[in-house]
Design an enzyme around this catalytic site. Structure first.
Site, PDB file in Angstrom:
ATOM      1  NE  ARG B  55      -2.254  -1.159   3.115  1.00 41.76           N
ATOM      2  CZ  ARG B  55      -2.537  -2.430   2.884  1.00 41.76           C
ATOM      3  NH1 ARG B  55      -3.511  -2.745   2.088  1.00 41.76           N
ATOM      4  NH2 ARG B  55      -1.858  -3.385   3.464  1.00 41.76           N
ATOM      5  CB  THR B  56       3.232   2.607   2.490  1.00 39.14           C
ATOM      6  OG1 THR B  56       2.337   2.282   3.546  1.00 39.14           O
ATOM      7  CG2 THR B  56       3.859   3.944   2.783  1.00 39.14           C
ATOM      8  CE  LYS B  83      26.236  -7.436  -4.362  1.00 39.34           C
ATOM      9  NZ  LYS B  83      26.522  -6.526  -5.482  1.00 39.34           N
ATOM     10  NE  ARG B 105       6.837   0.910   5.605  1.00 39.35           N
ATOM     11  CZ  ARG B 105       5.579   0.515   5.516  1.00 39.35           C
ATOM     12  NH1 ARG B 105       5.289  -0.718   5.151  1.00 39.35           N
ATOM     13  NH2 ARG B 105       4.597   1.348   5.761  1.00 39.35           N
ATOM     14  CG  HIS B 133       3.207   4.766   8.705  1.00 34.67           C
ATOM     15  ND1 HIS B 133       3.525   5.539   7.612  1.00 34.67           N
ATOM     16  CD2 HIS B 133       2.651   3.634   8.198  1.00 34.67           C
ATOM     17  CE1 HIS B 133       3.158   4.905   6.505  1.00 34.67           C
ATOM     18  NE2 HIS B 133       2.635   3.755   6.830  1.00 34.67           N
TER      19      HIS B 133
END
Lengths: 177, 306
Positions: B55-56, B83, B105, B133
């Site tokens: 969604r975001t 890595k 995020r 958020h």
């Protein structure tokens, strides 16, 4: 500072423009008014009213915010972003003859932005431009089709249009620096 | 606006209302035949997602594209992070290619603050660990205001996994800033200690918390963040704290039910409620695009003190 148009003068100019619109467009078929925020919107509404007084027809009227199309946006990002207001065009502009309305015509950059914005809504048959005041000093090849008053100004002056709907009074004033 | 959007805690009331009002204007763009304006032409936005998101990430990317920004998605699973590159090194390398904004995020709380300190690009927090958020809280507020015409004075009840939820933190900060009466409910093991200090009411009785509510917001049981036995079983959780049609009846007749997604049907919310007449869950998703467009536009301008 000189008041160059008072309420009566503004009302008569808009009534004359309404008559010119009806005459030049042979009636009002497929016409629609779009006012540029902020003060083009009440002017568009008044012209719609004036046309109804002439022939009893209602012309669809919308409002356009051009902030997101400005050519100076993001060029010199200093200070907060200009406030974006709502665009409300509650009809299809496809094949319409659009009458674009603003208060003052100056550099022409607002109108350039408005044309870009309108084209994103559809493909009108034509776009004509109505302004209450043309103060000259164009920077782009843009010309108004209907003008309330031609007002010669110097670059250092500013022109203030005030309308009752927004400012509580109808008048046009020239301000010297 | 400040340089970055790291959390609701940085925003004033006026800034919150400016974002919500701008989002009103942005929403109309999504209803046009050509859903695009040239505003962010030539700006580059990097979406850097260290946690899975549908969604975001989609919402940000659509918002960026509607404003004509050039967007770039970095999925960590396919990047040099595997890595052994550190977050700051990854960020500085991205920054060397001169993006204008980074939407990030990350599973660690405070990761966005760390990045904001080392990057010249504007950082937008798309969720950091259990911290904040902010764009979710803003789109929730936008959705509430659309239905209720105000936020001040509303009773907003938030139920679920309060402990692990960044959505909760951002919503509590925002709703209390705008004067809502916030009630929280959930099992005692999932209520953070001292949460009352944020000016909220807490009850372990869902019936008490829901009574007379204008808005009910359900939070997901975040099993991926749970290291330990917080609830005896998901069936028991649903029995005690699941939102059922029966429990909704305790709220106001014009209540709206919200959920930030992804939903666990039959755990925190019954399907009859999620798909029922009070649910505005899909409207939240739609509004998310407009709110994120507003945030991108406002952050692209000058900063305070420029």
């Amino acid at each position: 500072m000189p008041i160059v148009m008072d309420a009566d003068r503004i009302a008569r100019s808009l009534a004359r423009i309404a008559h010119e619109i009806v005459e030049r467009n042979r009636g009002i078929a497929a016409l629609a008014l779009v006012g540029i925020r902020t003060r083009g919107v009440p002017i568009a509404r008044r012209i719609a009213h004036a046309i109804r007084d002439i022939n009893g027809h209602d012309i669809p009227t919308g409002s356009l915010d051009i902030t997101l199309y400005r050519d100076d946006l993001m060029r010199h990002p200093v200070g907060p972003q200009p406030v974006v207001r709502r665009t409300e065009i509650p009809f299809s502009i496809d094949d319409k003859r659009i009458l674009l309305v603003d208060d003052v015509l100056y550099t022409g950059r607002t109108i350039r932005a408005a044309l870009d914005a309108l084209i994103d809504f559809g493909r009108p048959k034509s776009i004509q431009l109505i302004v209450l005041v043309d103060r000259g000093h164009r920077e782009l090849p843009i010309k108004a089709d209907y003008v309330g008053k031609n007002l010669p100004t110097s670059l250092s002056q500013s022109v203030q249009v005030r309308l009752t709907d927004v400012d509580g009074v109808d008048e046009v004033e020239i301000q010297d620096p | 606006m400040k340089k970055d959007l790291l959390g609701i805690s940085d925003l004033s009331r006026d800034e919150i209302y400016l974002i919500l009002d701008t989002a009103e204007a942005m929403r109309e763009i999504g209803q046009r035949p050509i859903k695009k304006v040239p505003t962010l032409r030539g700006k580059t936005v990097v979406n850097l997602f260290y946690e899975p998101s549908t969604r975001t990430r989609t919402s940000f990317e659509i918002a960026e594209k509607r404003l004509s920004a050039d967007t770039l998605n970095i999925a960590v699973a396919a990047s040099s992070v595997l890595k052994g590159e550190t977050l700051v090194d990854t960020a500085l390398n991205i920054e060397a290619m001169a993006p204008d904004m980074i939407v990030m995020r990350h599973a660690s709380s405070g990761a966005c603050h760390l990045l904001a300190g080392v990057c010249k690009s504007r950082i937008i927090n798309a969720g950091d660990g259990m911290h904040e958020h902010p764009t979710q809280a803003l789109l929730d507020a936008f959705t509430i205001r659309e239905h209720k015409k105000r936020i001040e004075g509303l009773k907003v009840t938030i139920v679920g996994d309060l402990l692990h939820s960044r959505v909760l933190r951002s919503n509590v900060l925002l709703l209390t800033k705008l004067g809502a009466e916030v009630w929280l409910s959930g099992p005692p093991t999932l209520i953070p200690a001292g949460i009352e200090r944020f000016g909220v009411h807490v009850s372990t009785s869902i019936e008490e918390a829901v009574a007379g509510a204008d808005v009910i917001m359900m939070l997901r049981i975040q099993q991926e963040r749970m290291q330990g036995a917080f609830v005896p079983s998901l069936r028991e959780y649903f029995h005690v704290f699941g939102m059922t049609a029966q429990r909704v009846r305790g709220a106001r007749p014009d209540v709206i039910i919200m959920h930030p997604g992804p939903m666990n049907r039959g755990v925190e919310i019954a399907s009859e409620v999620a798909d029922g007449p009070y649910s505005v869950i899909l409207e939240q998703v739609a509004n998310g695009v407009a709110v994120r467009m507003a945030v991108l536009y406002l952050l692209a301008g000058g900063q305070e003190g420029d």
